[in-house]
Design a protein around this motif. Structure first.
Motif, PDB file in Angstrom:
ATOM      1  N   UNK A  89       0.838  -1.199   0.000  1.00  0.00           N
ATOM      2  CA  UNK A  89       0.000   0.000   0.000  1.00  0.00           C
ATOM      3  C   UNK A  89       0.869   1.243   0.000  1.00  0.00           C
ATOM      4  N   UNK A  90       0.426   2.266  -0.658  1.00  0.00           N
ATOM      5  CA  UNK A  90       1.151   3.523  -0.673  1.00  0.00           C
ATOM      6  C   UNK A  90       2.488   3.401  -1.378  1.00  0.00           C
ATOM      7  N   UNK A  91       3.379   4.339  -1.111  1.00  0.00           N
ATOM      8  CA  UNK A  91       4.697   4.364  -1.748  1.00  0.00           C
ATOM      9  C   UNK A  91       5.693   3.574  -0.915  1.00  0.00           C
ATOM     10  N   UNK A 106       5.425   3.128  -9.384  1.00  0.00           N
ATOM     11  CA  UNK A 106       4.081   3.616  -9.728  1.00  0.00           C
ATOM     12  C   UNK A 106       3.001   2.622  -9.328  1.00  0.00           C
ATOM     13  N   UNK A 107       3.338   1.343  -9.355  1.00  0.00           N
ATOM     14  CA  UNK A 107       2.373   0.304  -8.997  1.00  0.00           C
ATOM     15  C   UNK A 107       2.582  -0.213  -7.578  1.00  0.00           C
ATOM     16  N   UNK A 108       3.563   0.346  -6.874  1.00  0.00           N
ATOM     17  CA  UNK A 108       3.867  -0.106  -5.505  1.00  0.00           C
ATOM     18  C   UNK A 108       4.086  -1.611  -5.453  1.00  0.00           C
ATOM     19  N   UNK A 109       4.809  -2.125  -6.425  1.00  0.00           N
ATOM     20  CA  UNK A 109       4.956  -3.568  -6.581  1.00  0.00           C
ATOM     21  C   UNK A 109       6.422  -3.955  -6.687  1.00  0.00           C
ATOM     22  N   UNK A 110       6.747  -5.035  -6.012  1.00  0.00           N
ATOM     23  CA  UNK A 110       8.074  -5.636  -6.056  1.00  0.00           C
ATOM     24  C   UNK A 110       7.958  -6.928  -6.850  1.00  0.00           C
ATOM     25  N   UNK A 111       8.951  -7.199  -7.685  1.00  0.00           N
ATOM     26  CA  UNK A 111       8.929  -8.391  -8.531  1.00  0.00           C
ATOM     27  C   UNK A 111      10.170  -9.246  -8.303  1.00  0.00           C
TER      28      UNK A 111
END
Length: 114
Positions: A24-26, A73-78
């Motif tokens: 959630x969030x940045x 931008x999507x607050x996502x880690x891959x």
């Protein structure tokens, strides 16, 4: 805040998977983060880390096969995992680095087997 990893599954040796972790969030923009894994009967270990400014580090066992990345931008880690081996079988988790107890989520199971 709990960080939920997803994208695991059953894959043959030599195959690929991409794991995702949404916050959630940045959250990931302002924290170093990592992918951890825990195989049956073993302790949880850090396999890939991305620093706050984008530097990356990998465990020797996955170097050259795994790639950690982040989409602010999507607050996502891959975690892109290629050339998977049976010894990569484990539950995979995301967390900050160093990890905080309150951020451990359920993890996602990766099984590498023929």
């Amino acid at each position: 805040v709990q960080l939920q990893a997803c994208g695991g599954g059953l894959v043959q040796p030599g195959g690929s998977l991409r794991l995702s972790c949404v916050a959630s969030g940045s959250f990931f923009r302002f924290n170093a983060a990592g992918w951890y894994r825990q195989a049956p009967g073993k302790e949880r270990e850090l396999v890939a880390r991305i620093g706050r400014f984008g530097s990356t580090n990998y465990a020797d066992s996955v170097k050259g096969r795994f790639t950690i990345s982040r989409d602010n931008a999507k607050n996502t880690l891959y975690l892109q995992m290629n050339s998977l081996k049976p010894e990569d079988t484990a539950a995979y988790y995301c967390n900050v680095d160093p990890p905080l107890t309150e951020y451990w989520g359920r993890g996602t199971l990766v099984t590498v087997s023929s």
